[in-house]
Motif scaffolding. Structure first.
Motif, PDB file in Angstrom:
ATOM      1  N   GLN A 188      14.753  36.240 -52.890  1.00 58.33           N
ATOM      2  CA  GLN A 188      14.188  35.320 -51.921  1.00 58.33           C
ATOM      3  C   GLN A 188      14.342  35.906 -50.524  1.00 58.33           C
ATOM      4  O   GLN A 188      15.259  36.682 -50.250  1.00 58.33           O
ATOM      5  CB  GLN A 188      14.932  33.978 -51.989  1.00 58.33           C
ATOM      6  N   LEU A 189      13.448  35.535 -49.633  1.00 56.09           N
ATOM      7  CA  LEU A 189      13.616  35.942 -48.241  1.00 56.09           C
ATOM      8  C   LEU A 189      14.850  35.263 -47.658  1.00 56.09           C
ATOM      9  O   LEU A 189      15.160  34.118 -48.004  1.00 56.09           O
ATOM     10  CB  LEU A 189      12.387  35.543 -47.420  1.00 56.09           C
ATOM     11  N   PRO A 190      15.590  35.962 -46.796  1.00 57.52           N
ATOM     12  CA  PRO A 190      16.753  35.319 -46.166  1.00 57.52           C
ATOM     13  C   PRO A 190      16.335  34.039 -45.443  1.00 57.52           C
ATOM     14  O   PRO A 190      15.299  34.003 -44.761  1.00 57.52           O
ATOM     15  CB  PRO A 190      17.245  36.386 -45.174  1.00 57.52           C
ATOM     16  N   ALA A 191      17.146  33.004 -45.599  1.00 59.09           N
ATOM     17  CA  ALA A 191      16.824  31.708 -44.988  1.00 59.09           C
ATOM     18  C   ALA A 191      16.906  31.795 -43.471  1.00 59.09           C
ATOM     19  O   ALA A 191      17.721  32.535 -42.909  1.00 59.09           O
ATOM     20  CB  ALA A 191      17.789  30.641 -45.503  1.00 59.09           C
ATOM     21  N   ASP A 192      16.038  31.025 -42.793  1.00 63.39           N
ATOM     22  CA  ASP A 192      16.117  30.928 -41.338  1.00 63.39           C
ATOM     23  C   ASP A 192      17.437  30.262 -40.944  1.00 63.39           C
ATOM     24  O   ASP A 192      18.040  29.526 -41.736  1.00 63.39           O
ATOM     25  CB  ASP A 192      14.951  30.108 -40.791  1.00 63.39           C
ATOM     26  N   ARG A 193      17.843  30.494 -39.689  1.00 62.75           N
ATOM     27  CA  ARG A 193      19.047  29.860 -39.159  1.00 62.75           C
ATOM     28  C   ARG A 193      18.705  29.037 -37.931  1.00 62.75           C
ATOM     29  O   ARG A 193      17.801  29.374 -37.168  1.00 62.75           O
ATOM     30  CB  ARG A 193      20.088  30.912 -38.770  1.00 62.75           C
ATOM     31  N   THR A 194      19.458  27.974 -37.735  1.00 64.86           N
ATOM     32  CA  THR A 194      19.310  27.158 -36.540  1.00 64.86           C
ATOM     33  C   THR A 194      19.931  27.884 -35.362  1.00 64.86           C
ATOM     34  O   THR A 194      21.032  28.424 -35.481  1.00 64.86           O
ATOM     35  CB  THR A 194      20.008  25.802 -36.722  1.00 64.86           C
ATOM     36  N   PRO A 195      19.242  27.935 -34.202  1.00 66.04           N
ATOM     37  CA  PRO A 195      19.839  28.594 -33.039  1.00 66.04           C
ATOM     38  C   PRO A 195      21.098  27.858 -32.613  1.00 66.04           C
ATOM     39  O   PRO A 195      21.216  26.645 -32.808  1.00 66.04           O
ATOM     40  CB  PRO A 195      18.745  28.505 -31.973  1.00 66.04           C
ATOM     41  N   PRO A 196      22.082  28.558 -32.010  1.00 60.85           N
ATOM     42  CA  PRO A 196      23.356  27.933 -31.654  1.00 60.85           C
ATOM     43  C   PRO A 196      23.187  26.713 -30.758  1.00 60.85           C
ATOM     44  O   PRO A 196      23.594  25.619 -31.099  1.00 60.85           O
ATOM     45  CB  PRO A 196      24.107  29.058 -30.934  1.00 60.85           C
ATOM     46  N   VAL A 197      22.570  26.884 -29.588  1.00 61.39           N
ATOM     47  CA  VAL A 197      22.338  25.792 -28.654  1.00 61.39           C
ATOM     48  C   VAL A 197      21.049  26.093 -27.916  1.00 61.39           C
ATOM     49  O   VAL A 197      20.833  27.225 -27.479  1.00 61.39           O
ATOM     50  CB  VAL A 197      23.489  25.639 -27.628  1.00 61.39           C
ATOM     51  N   ALA A 198      20.218  25.113 -27.776  1.00 62.23           N
ATOM     52  CA  ALA A 198      18.982  25.325 -27.026  1.00 62.23           C
ATOM     53  C   ALA A 198      19.297  25.512 -25.556  1.00 62.23           C
ATOM     54  O   ALA A 198      20.243  24.935 -25.040  1.00 62.23           O
ATOM     55  CB  ALA A 198      18.043  24.134 -27.215  1.00 62.23           C
ATOM     56  N   PRO A 199      18.513  26.304 -24.822  1.00 65.28           N
ATOM     57  CA  PRO A 199      18.727  26.468 -23.392  1.00 65.28           C
ATOM     58  C   PRO A 199      18.704  25.119 -22.680  1.00 65.28           C
ATOM     59  O   PRO A 199      17.879  24.263 -22.962  1.00 65.28           O
ATOM     60  CB  PRO A 199      17.532  27.333 -22.954  1.00 65.28           C
ATOM     61  N   GLY A 200      19.617  24.931 -21.754  1.00 69.43           N
ATOM     62  CA  GLY A 200      19.688  23.685 -21.012  1.00 69.43           C
ATOM     63  C   GLY A 200      20.340  22.562 -21.786  1.00 69.43           C
ATOM     64  O   GLY A 200      20.374  21.430 -21.324  1.00 69.43           O
ATOM     65  N   GLY A 201      20.892  22.872 -22.971  1.00 68.24           N
ATOM     66  CA  GLY A 201      21.612  21.867 -23.725  1.00 68.24           C
ATOM     67  C   GLY A 201      20.744  20.951 -24.554  1.00 68.24           C
ATOM     68  O   GLY A 201      21.205  19.987 -25.119  1.00 68.24           O
ATOM     69  N   GLY A 202      19.436  21.246 -24.656  1.00 73.53           N
ATOM     70  CA  GLY A 202      18.545  20.419 -25.455  1.00 73.53           C
ATOM     71  C   GLY A 202      18.756  20.629 -26.937  1.00 73.53           C
ATOM     72  O   GLY A 202      19.553  21.447 -27.375  1.00 73.53           O
ATOM     73  N   GLN A 203      17.978  19.886 -27.696  1.00 70.96           N
ATOM     74  CA  GLN A 203      18.110  19.947 -29.147  1.00 70.96           C
ATOM     75  C   GLN A 203      17.169  20.941 -29.797  1.00 70.96           C
ATOM     76  O   GLN A 203      17.178  21.116 -30.993  1.00 70.96           O
ATOM     77  CB  GLN A 203      17.855  18.550 -29.735  1.00 70.96           C
ATOM     78  N   GLY A 204      16.338  21.575 -28.965  1.00 68.47           N
ATOM     79  CA  GLY A 204      15.438  22.586 -29.526  1.00 68.47           C
ATOM     80  C   GLY A 204      14.081  22.017 -29.860  1.00 68.47           C
ATOM     81  O   GLY A 204      13.869  20.815 -29.923  1.00 68.47           O
ATOM     82  N   VAL A 205      13.154  22.886 -30.049  1.00 67.99           N
ATOM     83  CA  VAL A 205      11.783  22.509 -30.350  1.00 67.99           C
ATOM     84  C   VAL A 205      11.561  22.537 -31.851  1.00 67.99           C
ATOM     85  O   VAL A 205      11.886  23.508 -32.511  1.00 67.99           O
ATOM     86  CB  VAL A 205      10.805  23.478 -29.653  1.00 67.99           C
ATOM     87  N   GLN A 206      11.005  21.484 -32.373  1.00 69.48           N
ATOM     88  CA  GLN A 206      10.665  21.433 -33.790  1.00 69.48           C
ATOM     89  C   GLN A 206       9.174  21.718 -33.942  1.00 69.48           C
ATOM     90  O   GLN A 206       8.344  21.001 -33.390  1.00 69.48           O
ATOM     91  CB  GLN A 206      10.998  20.050 -34.370  1.00 69.48           C
ATOM     92  N   VAL A 207       8.833  22.778 -34.639  1.00 64.80           N
ATOM     93  CA  VAL A 207       7.439  23.115 -34.873  1.00 64.80           C
ATOM     94  C   VAL A 207       7.030  22.504 -36.203  1.00 64.80           C
ATOM     95  O   VAL A 207       7.518  22.910 -37.258  1.00 64.80           O
ATOM     96  CB  VAL A 207       7.238  24.640 -34.886  1.00 64.80           C
ATOM     97  N   ASN A 208       6.155  21.490 -36.145  1.00 58.76           N
ATOM     98  CA  ASN A 208       5.775  20.750 -37.346  1.00 58.76           C
ATOM     99  C   ASN A 208       4.557  21.398 -37.984  1.00 58.76           C
ATOM    100  O   ASN A 208       3.489  21.459 -37.378  1.00 58.76           O
ATOM    101  CB  ASN A 208       5.483  19.286 -36.990  1.00 58.76           C
ATOM    102  N   LEU A 209       4.722  21.865 -39.206  1.00 58.34           N
ATOM    103  CA  LEU A 209       3.644  22.518 -39.935  1.00 58.34           C
ATOM    104  C   LEU A 209       3.008  21.554 -40.925  1.00 58.34           C
ATOM    105  O   LEU A 209       3.706  20.722 -41.523  1.00 58.34           O
ATOM    106  CB  LEU A 209       4.174  23.713 -40.721  1.00 58.34           C
ATOM    107  N   PRO A 210       1.704  21.652 -41.138  1.00 54.97           N
ATOM    108  CA  PRO A 210       1.106  20.945 -42.272  1.00 54.97           C
ATOM    109  C   PRO A 210       1.800  21.364 -43.564  1.00 54.97           C
ATOM    110  O   PRO A 210       2.187  22.525 -43.731  1.00 54.97           O
ATOM    111  CB  PRO A 210      -0.350  21.416 -42.236  1.00 54.97           C
ATOM    112  N   MET A 211       1.946  20.438 -44.474  1.00 60.44           N
ATOM    113  CA  MET A 211       2.739  20.696 -45.670  1.00 60.44           C
ATOM    114  C   MET A 211       2.194  21.870 -46.483  1.00 60.44           C
ATOM    115  O   MET A 211       2.960  22.620 -47.090  1.00 60.44           O
ATOM    116  CB  MET A 211       2.802  19.437 -46.539  1.00 60.44           C
ATOM    117  N   GLU A 212       0.881  22.068 -46.482  1.00 60.91           N
ATOM    118  CA  GLU A 212       0.340  23.168 -47.266  1.00 60.91           C
ATOM    119  C   GLU A 212       0.784  24.515 -46.695  1.00 60.91           C
ATOM    120  O   GLU A 212       1.049  25.460 -47.461  1.00 60.91           O
ATOM    121  CB  GLU A 212      -1.186  23.095 -47.321  1.00 60.91           C
TER     122      GLU A 212
END
Length: 458
Positions: A20-44
């Motif tokens: 399997q391809l190595p799993a993605d990782r969550t970044p440590p902390v978003a710049p400015g202390g935010g929660q990060g951007v969620q890129v929503n993909l169509p399920m397909e």
């Protein structure tokens, strides 16, 4: 030569990878202390990224759109062979004959279709040379959704008519850095990269109602969509009774190379035969596959998206300016990176002077003007097909034939050719020390993230 049917299924490579391809990782902390951007993909698109499925039906609406320009031509470039002293045939697969001028339209149409079905009203993206932005603008126009493009500023200034074409197709175009986003305001003065343009697009999409970020090159689903290139090429070579033992494509993040090369890998794996040598031709200014590190890195300048396992020279590396244009991305697609790590594909670096010289030779020989990106692939193909027993790619020369993808036309890149003819171009390769510093803190693939349990990565 066309003479083959349009594919109605894409072909994936994931079932033929041992791991399997190595799993993605969550970044440590978003710049400015935010929660990060969620890129929503169509399920397909999510399914196409992770499911180990080989064949995927192309939606009928996308097949109908493809019929306007596919199948694309394949021919034996005999005049180019003479021009470069080739000792084996060179076959060219040409992807420049559509409104975008490049292969990018193959995945743009698919993605616009899936996003429109998911209810998205606007797609936002970053683009380097402008081919992807143009392709997405065309696809959005076809499927009735808005399009906003952040284009690398130096490229837009050199090629203003790329912006004109995108606007003609209905898109809104911003030069990056734009001043419209926080990531641009916080960027270092003079930074002008595809990573920043993508970062601006990610931020802009996240704050705009009804909008979604859309990317065209490095994602596994975009490489799947590009498989139409290699599938057609395989059928066309068979119709000619021709065989090749090397397949070449240029690589920025990887969709063009993946599109031409990976169907040959999948076919060989399915039939138990040996695949051709699969050669990714990259820019010497951005040598991720030849001089980079296999590590977890961010894909854009916001640092808020998932960290991906990739060959990278570091997202913070200040890439030297060059006419490599769309090849100036710091990392390679995770599927290609995994295959490079396992020696299933290989790579060679080409400078802009050699690339444009190859492009000029090809123009005079074959009467087709290639994009500078495509010139990198043509230069690598000439090396492989040349006289002698060992090429300057570091591999044995092809013995049977070379297939090369000319990913797009160069009619909006004539300024680069003019500079070549005026003797104004130089080769500014990466500084080794700067390369080391840019990747020094990146976690290698297989290393544990801080606080993680043991043994979950691979």
């Amino acid at each position: 030569m066309t003479g083959v049917d349009l594919p109605t299924r894409w072909r994936g490579v994931l079932p033929h990878l041992e791991e399997q391809l190595p799993a993605d990782r969550t970044p440590p902390v978003a710049p400015g202390g935010g929660q990060g951007v969620q890129v929503n993909l169509p399920m397909e698109l999510v399914r196409q990224s992770v499911r180990r499925q080989e064949y995927w039906d192309i939606p009928a609406e996308v097949v109908d759109a493809y019929r306007a320009f596919r199948p694309t031509p394949l021919w034996r470039a005999t005049a180019f062979e003479r021009a470069v002293g080739a000792r084996v045939p060179i076959y060219v697969k040409y992807e420049g004959g559509n409104i975008s001028g490049s292969h990018k339209l193959n995945t743009a149409l698919a993605q616009a279709y899936y996003y429109a079905r998911a209810g998205v009203r606007e797609l936002v993206t970053g683009t380097g040379a402008g081919q992807w932005g143009t392709a997405l603008a065309a696809a959005c126009a076809m499927f009735g959704i808005r399009c906003t493009v952040f284009m690398v500023g130096t490229s837009l200034r050199r090629k203003p008519y790329r912006g004109t074409l995108m606007r003609t197709l209905g898109a809104t175009v911003h030069a990056s850095p734009s001043g419209l986003t926080e990531v641009a305001r916080q960027s270092e003065a003079g930074v002008n990269s595809l990573s920043l343009a993508i970062g601006e697009a990610v931020e802009y999409a996240a704050r705009t109602e009804g909008a979604a970020f859309c990317i065209g090159s490095g994602e596994t689903y975009s490489i799947l969509h590009q498989s139409v290139i290699g599938l057609e090429a395989g059928d066309q070579l068979a119709a000619l009774g021709a065989g090749v033992d090397a397949v070449v494509g240029c690589v920025g993040a990887g969709s063009n190379f993946g599109g031409i090369a990976l169907p040959f890998f999948a076919e060989a794996a399915a039939t138990g035969t040996r695949p051709p040598l699969l050669v990714a031709a990259e820019s010497s200014t951005t040598p991720k596959l030849t001089r980079g590190t296999y590590a977890y890195d961010r894909t854009d300048a916001t640092g808020t998206g998932p960290l991906e396992a990739m060959y990278t020279i570091g997202s913070s590396y200040p890439i030297p300016d060059s006419h490599a244009a769309g090849l100036r991305f710091h990392g390679a697609a995770k599927v290609l990176s995994a295959m490079r790590h396992r020696d299933q594909i290989t790579a060679t670096a080409v400078g802009q002077v050699e690339a444009l010289e190859a492009g000029r030779r090809f123009t005079r020989a074959e009467m087709v003007l290639p994009a500078p990106e495509s010139g990198h692939a043509l230069a690598a193909a000439a090396r492989l097909a040349g006289a002698g027993t060992e090429s300057t790619t570091g591999h044995a020369r092809a013995q049977q034939g070379v297939l090369v993808c000319v990913s797009g036309h160069g009619y909006l890149d004539l300024g680069a050719y003019q500079q070549l003819m005026d003797g104004e171009l130089t080769e500014d390769g990466p500084d080794e020390g700067a390369l080391r510093r840019a990747v020094a803190d990146l976690p290698g693939v297989g290393q544990q993230p801080v606080g993680a349990g043991a043994g979950h990565e691979r």
